[in-house]
Structure formats: structure tokens, C-alpha cells
Write a protein that holds these residues in place. Structure first.
Motif, short mmCIF file in Angstrom:
data_model
loop_
_atom_site.label_atom_id
_atom_site.label_comp_id
_atom_site.label_asym_id
_atom_site.label_seq_id
_atom_site.Cartn_x
_atom_site.Cartn_y
_atom_site.Cartn_z
N LEU A 1 7.33 -66.22 113.78
CA LEU A 1 6.44 -66.79 112.41
C LEU A 1 7.03 -66.30 111.06
CD1 LEU A 1 2.69 -66.24 114.02
CD2 LEU A 1 3.90 -68.65 113.39
N LYS A 2 7.34 -66.90 110.03
CA LYS A 2 7.67 -66.41 108.93
C LYS A 2 6.27 -65.77 108.38
CE LYS A 2 11.20 -69.76 107.44
NZ LYS A 2 11.34 -70.86 106.41
N THR B 1 -0.09 -71.59 108.27
CA THR B 1 1.05 -71.05 109.15
C THR B 1 2.61 -71.53 108.54
OG1 THR B 1 1.04 -72.63 110.75
CG2 THR B 1 -0.18 -70.73 111.20
N SER B 2 3.60 -70.66 108.87
CA SER B 2 5.00 -71.23 108.46
C SER B 2 5.88 -70.66 109.51
CB SER B 2 5.40 -70.50 107.07
OG SER B 2 6.69 -70.78 107.06
N GLU B 3 6.41 -71.23 110.41
CA GLU B 3 7.04 -70.98 111.62
C GLU B 3 8.60 -70.90 111.34
OE1 GLU B 3 6.76 -73.75 114.67
OE2 GLU B 3 4.39 -73.46 114.99
N GLY C 1 12.38 -69.30 116.11
CA GLY C 1 11.23 -68.98 116.96
C GLY C 1 10.29 -67.93 116.19
N ALA D 1 10.64 -62.10 112.85
CA ALA D 1 9.75 -63.37 112.79
C ALA D 1 8.99 -63.46 114.32
CB ALA D 1 10.49 -64.54 112.62
N ASP E 1 -2.17 -76.44 107.02
CA ASP E 1 -2.52 -76.78 108.24
C ASP E 1 -3.80 -77.65 108.52
OD1 ASP E 1 -0.43 -75.24 108.86
OD2 ASP E 1 -1.14 -73.93 110.14
N ILE F 1 1.69 -66.08 108.60
CA ILE F 1 0.41 -66.92 109.10
C ILE F 1 -0.75 -66.15 108.51
CG2 ILE F 1 0.03 -65.12 111.13
CD1 ILE F 1 -0.86 -67.86 112.59
N ALA G 1 4.79 -62.84 115.26
CA ALA G 1 4.22 -63.65 116.33
C ALA G 1 3.55 -62.81 117.07
CB ALA G 1 5.16 -64.72 117.03
#
Length: 359
Positions: free
Chosen positions: A159-160, A151-153, A157, A125, A258, A162, A129
Motif C-alpha cells: 500500500l502507498k 486506499t492507494s495500492e 504490491g 509499501a 473507495d 490507506i 500493508a
């Protein structure tokens, strides 16, 4: 090979496009205007190369004549300039041949880019990012515009996943080679023993589709509205603004949350869905390509490992063209132009070879 006749046809076409570009009615049809401007830019570059070729050819002819001049000083100067001119001409002729190749479908379009964390848990992840930031920096340095679509954070920490739109001149032509599996080798911040971990993230670059490219029939869509989740502010968390669309014939699902409104999320989701379906169609066409080209440009397949980022050795390697740069610190900060140009050059050379073999 004499391309003079073809170039004159291109020059005539350029004059027609020049008149269209300066016409006050150019933007009466926005879609047609985009096509005209794209073709105009392509031909302008082609004719610039052709004119430079002709200038060098004339200069070589003049220098060869002056090299036998009775004035020894003039002859010596002319002879001294010849090697550089004779070396420059074949390079220009090759660029001209490549510029004369017919444009590929979608190459002048904007792009929809999807990055997803792969294997490696939190480290994957964080790497996803890092890749997103790399493309943001590249966009900033090259006057490209980024618009985040969804996006999916990750909880710890990074990003799953984007999805973002990248727009500017020739974006898809440059970015298409980023599709595939990106592998990172580094010591995670949480690794007490200093061991190197390997993680992956996948990137898919899709040509942005327009409504005329892919017809989405309402009876083929299942559109659901749900509550948005995750970071994004009070408005996102308290309104039923997220939109999920299922394309029933293919089973493809797109979700967007988003945007500032349900309508904006719906429009973005439809835009992504069209681009995915257009990419499916493009992938089918690429089955006709040579094995080399399929290996080089890939099809955006997430199973294709295309590049390794080795942080301990500060190197990045692209496995399709066996190119290694020992400047990962700059590369990960968006300095990826050299790699993109090398991939583009390799692909164009193969296209040229394929065209010559078919001739």
C-alpha cells in the motif's frame, strides 16, 4: 489522600446518568446521547474501583482485628491473608487516582487512522500493508469495527497509503499512541544476498471529528470530482466518483475514491478533513503538556520514530517507554494489547504525577 467526598459526588452524578440512560428519550439528541453513554461508562468503571478499594480496606481492618483473636487458628488464617490484601490495596488506590483524573479531550472518540509507506520503496509499501493487517487483526480480537475510507495500492504490491475509520469503546484513547514513524528491519523476499533492509511507514491517528467540532464553510472549500483510478471493480474505474477537497485556509487536501458513489466519497472526505483540522487544534493544546508527555504521546508527527520491528530477532521495541517484546511474530498478527496498555499506563502515571505537582 481522602477521596470519599469526591467519590460521593461522582456517585450522585452516576445516578443521574443512570436515569438518563434508561430514559426513553435518550436518543432524541444522538450527539448528547453519545456523551452521556461515554460519561456513564467512565463513572461505572471508577465506582467499581472505588467499591473494590473500600471492600479491601474493610477486609484488612477485619483481618487485623482477627489476627489478635484468642482462637489461634483464626488468628493465623487472618494474619496469613494480610500481606496479599496489603499489597493489593496500593495498586487499587493508584488505579482509583488515575480514574479520578479528568478525561482528556477526544479520548472516547472513534479514530481516523492513516498509514503511508515511507522510505524503502516496495518494501515500505509491503510494510504499510502489514501494519494495516495488524490493526485489522487487533480490531477483530477486540470487537472494534473497521471501515476503509480510501486506499492507494502500490504497483508492485503493498500500500502507498490507506485511510480507515476505527470505531468501538475508547478507540482513540487506545490507538493514539500508534501515531509516528514505524521502522521495520528484515530481509526482503527479493534480496538474494540475505541482507537486512530498513524501511519505514508512518501512522497518524486522528480523533474522529463531528460537525459541531469543526465548521467547514463552503467558501473555504474547493471540491473537485474526478475519475477514480486503481483497483476497485468496474464501477470505480468507469465513473467520475472520486472526490478531492482542498481546504483553502490551511492548504490541506483530502481525496477519496473507495466509496460506491460520488456522494459517499464526498461525505468521507469531509469527515477526514474535519478530523485533520480537529487534530491540528488538539496539537496546539498539547504544546502546554510537559516535555515527557509530548515525547510519549507525540502529536502524530511523522518525523517521530516510535517503534522498531526487527524480524530476524523476532522483537519489537517501543522507543518512548523503552519496552521490548520478543514476540514480533504474534505482535504483527494483531497481538498489540500489551504494548498499548503499557503506553497507556505510562501516560496515566505521568498525568497523575503532573496533577500532584500542581496540587
Amino acid at each position: 489522600m481522602d477521596f470519599s467526598g469526591l467519590i460521593e459526588k461522582k456517585r450522585t452524578r452516576f445516578d443521574e446518568l443512570e436515569s438518563a440512560v434508561t430514559s426513553g428519550s435518550l436518543y432524541d439528541d444522538p450527539a448528547k446521547a453519545r456523551e452521556i453513554l461515554r460519561e456513564h461508562a467512565r463513572l461505572k468503571e471508577l465506582l467499581s474501583i472505588a467499591d473494590e478499594c473500600r471492600r479491601i480496606e474493610q477486609q484488612i481492618a477485619e483481618n487485623r482485628e482477627l489476627a489478635s483473636d484468642n482462637d489461634a487458628e483464626i488468628a493465623e488464617m487472618a494474619q496469613a491473608e494480610l500481606p496479599e490484601l496489603e499489597q493489593k490495596l496500593p495498586e487499587l488506590e493508584k488505579r482509583l487516582q488515575i480514574a479520578l483524573l479528568p478525561p482528556e479531550p477526544d479520548e472516547d472518540r472513534d479514530a481516523i487512522v492513516e498509514i503511508r509507506a515511507g522510505t524503502g520503496g516496495t518494501e515500505a509499501a509491503l510494510f504499510a500493508a502489514d501494519l494495516y493487517r495488524m490493526y485489522v487483526r487487533f480490531a477483530e480480537a477486540n470487537n472494534l469495527k473497521i471501515e476503509v475510507m480510501d486506499t492507494s495500492e502500490a504497483d508492485l504490491g503493498g500500500l502507498k497509503e490507506i485511510t480507515f475509520r476505527l470505531s468501538g469503546e475508547g478507540v482513540f484513547r487506545k490507538m493514539r499512541y500508534e501515531s509516528g514513524v514505524h521502522r521495520v528491519q528484515r530481509v526482503p523476499a527479493t534480496e538474494a544476498q540475505g541482507r537486512i533492509h530498513t524501511s519505514t511507514a508512518t501512522v497518524a491517528v486522528l480523533p474522529e471529528a463531528e460537525e459541531v467540532d469543526v465548521e467547514l464553510k463552503m467558501e473555504d472549500l474547493r471540491i473537485e470530482v474526478c475519475r477514480a483510478g486503481g483497483p476497485g471493480g468496474q464501477g470505480v474505474n468507469t465513473t467520475d466518483s472520486a472526490v478531492q477537497i482542498l481546504h483553502i485556509p490551511t492548504g490541506r487536501i483530502v481525496r477519496c475514491q473507495d466509496g460506491r458513489s460520488q456522494q459517499q466519497n464526498k461525505e468521507r472526505a469531509l469527515q477526514i478533513m474535519r478530523s485533520r483540522l480537529l487534530e491540528d487544534k488538539r496539537r496546539e493544546e498539547e504544546e502546554k503538556y510537559s516535555a515527557h508527555r509530548k515525547a510519549l504521546i507525540g502529536g502524530g508527527g511523522r518525523e517521530e520514530k516510535i517503534r522498531t520491528y526487527n524480524f530476524p530477532q523476532n522483537r519489537v521495541t517501543d522507543h518512548r517507554i523503552e519496552m521490548t517484546l520478543k514476540s514480533l511474530d504474534r505482535f504483527i498478527e494483531g497481538d498489540i494489547k500489551e504494548m498499548i496498555e503499557a503506553l497507556l499506563s505510562s501516560d496515566m502515571e505521568q498525568r497523575l504525577q503532573d496533577a500532584q505537582n500542581e496540587a
